[in-house]
Design an enzyme around this catalytic site. Structure first.
Site, PDB file in Angstrom:
ATOM      1  N   HIS A 282      -5.889  -4.351   3.988  1.00 10.36           N
ATOM      2  CA  HIS A 282      -5.888  -5.776   4.333  1.00 10.36           C
ATOM      3  C   HIS A 282      -6.949  -6.539   3.532  1.00 10.36           C
ATOM      4  O   HIS A 282      -6.706  -7.653   3.071  1.00 10.36           O
ATOM      5  CB  HIS A 282      -6.170  -5.959   5.823  1.00 10.36           C
ATOM      6  CG  HIS A 282      -5.084  -5.451   6.719  1.00 10.36           C
ATOM      7  ND1 HIS A 282      -5.235  -4.335   7.506  1.00 10.36           N
ATOM      8  CD2 HIS A 282      -3.829  -5.900   6.944  1.00 10.36           C
ATOM      9  CE1 HIS A 282      -4.128  -4.136   8.198  1.00 10.36           C
ATOM     10  NE2 HIS A 282      -3.254  -5.061   7.867  1.00 10.36           N
TER      11      HIS A 282
ATOM     12  N   LYS B   6       3.096  -1.649   0.929  1.00 16.86           N
ATOM     13  CA  LYS B   6       3.412  -0.558   1.867  1.00 16.86           C
ATOM     14  C   LYS B   6       4.574  -0.929   2.769  1.00 16.86           C
ATOM     15  O   LYS B   6       5.442  -0.113   3.045  1.00 16.86           O
ATOM     16  CB  LYS B   6       2.196  -0.191   2.717  1.00 16.86           C
ATOM     17  CG  LYS B   6       2.441   1.018   3.614  1.00 16.86           C
ATOM     18  CD  LYS B   6       1.235   1.372   4.433  1.00 16.86           C
ATOM     19  CE  LYS B   6       1.076   0.442   5.612  1.00 16.86           C
ATOM     20  NZ  LYS B   6       2.148   0.660   6.647  1.00 16.86           N
TER      21      LYS B   6
ATOM     22  N   SER C  99      -3.139   2.529   6.943  1.00 17.79           N
ATOM     23  CA  SER C  99      -2.346   1.902   7.995  1.00 17.79           C
ATOM     24  C   SER C  99      -3.182   1.817   9.256  1.00 17.79           C
ATOM     25  O   SER C  99      -4.014   2.696   9.534  1.00 17.79           O
ATOM     26  CB  SER C  99      -1.082   2.725   8.279  1.00 17.79           C
ATOM     27  OG  SER C  99      -0.445   2.283   9.464  1.00 17.79           O
TER      28      SER C  99
END
Length: 287
Positions: free
Chosen positions: A37, A151, A187
């Site tokens: 992120h 992703k 993730s």
């Protein structure tokens, strides 16, 4: 760093930035942030005067209420991480702020067949909910550029389709997947893996790389079948391994007829569902 919780306060601030001729970059997230992120923020800061990150766990894209309940929420940690990379603006709205009672936010757009394959086959309604909230956030933020990670490739493809079909005035930028040192895609769900599961999880990326090495040597169906076998380990429950056209997400038979070929995979590792993808061949620029 400015943190806004209402649409009116956010828009008032962003309008002041636009009035100075500044461009705005935007990355929507559901929180539980990781280095992937933060890479979205870095890409945005390199191209825009103002970077906005939203943190909103969107209930309409969870087809399983238990998955929504289990989704990790770490707001204080998220804000610390965003501040560390110089994010200017964070938008943390309530559900009522995004979906005000009485306001019809139904997305009148047929995503078929993009939302019917791969993730769509296993998570009915997920992409309609995702597209709905992205459209709503774009209407609120009105950014010049939208940053999304590779992703979630099917998500990226569907948002790109929505932008083109609705002719939204925003540039979609795909940011490459950020991986751990052993190849596992970063993730928010990785923290739920046990130590044994975490040790085994890199087989997902290793299988994608193996598929890339086999593209010119085996038939597509043979690669897909062998890949699923490679992922059939103890505690693993692979749902799909599909090699598709990067634009249409449709299955590939003859690789020579496609300019952009992507392998996409989803598997359960214990009670955690992980996804990943890898471009096997790419002669065109995403967008």
């Amino acid at each position: 760093m400015f943190v806004f919780k209402t649409v009116s306060e956010l828009q008032q601030y962003l309008n002041s930035r636009r009035a100075n001729g500044e461009q705005i970059g935007f990355a929507p997230t559901m929180g539980a942030l990781h280095l992937g992120h933060l890479d979205l923020m870095r890409h945005s800061k390199a191209q825009n005067a103002c970077t906005v990150c939203s943190i909103f766990v969107n209930p309409t894209q969870f087809n399983d209420p238990k998955d929504l309940e289990k989704y990790p929420r770490t707001p204080e940690k998220d804000l610390t991480m965003l501040e560390s990379v110089g994010t200017e603006v964070v938008f943390m709205p309530s559900v009522e702020e995004i979906y005000p009672p009485g306001l019809d936010l139904t997305l009148k757009l047929d995503l078929n067949p993009l939302d019917q394959v791969m993730e769509g086959a296993f998570r009915p309604g997920h992409f309609q909910g995702m597209a709905q909230v992205v459209k709503r956030l774009l209407d609120i933020v009105q950014p010049d550029r939208l940053y999304m990670g590779q992703k979630d490739f099917q998500q990226f493809s569907i948002v790109g389709y929505m932008i083109r079909q609705l002719q939204l005035p925003v540039e979609l930028v795909m940011v490459p997947t950020v991986r751990e040192s052993d190849g596992l895609a970063m993730s928010s769900r990785n923290v739920r893996l046990s130590s044994t599961q975490r040790q085994a999880a890199p087989i997902i990326y290793q299988t994608l790389e193996w598929a890339k090495s086999q593209l010119d040597l085996r038939a597509i169906a043979e690669i897909e079948t062998a890949a699923l076998q490679r992922l059939s380990l103890p505690d693993f429950r692979p749902e799909y391994f599909q090699i598709v056209d990067g634009k249409t997400l449709q299955p590939i038979i003859n690789p020579t007829k496609h300019d952009w070929i992507v392998a996409c995979v989803a598997t359960w590792v214990g009670e955690v569902r992980l996804i990943d993808n890898l471009a096997l061949a790419q002669k065109t620029i995403p967008g």
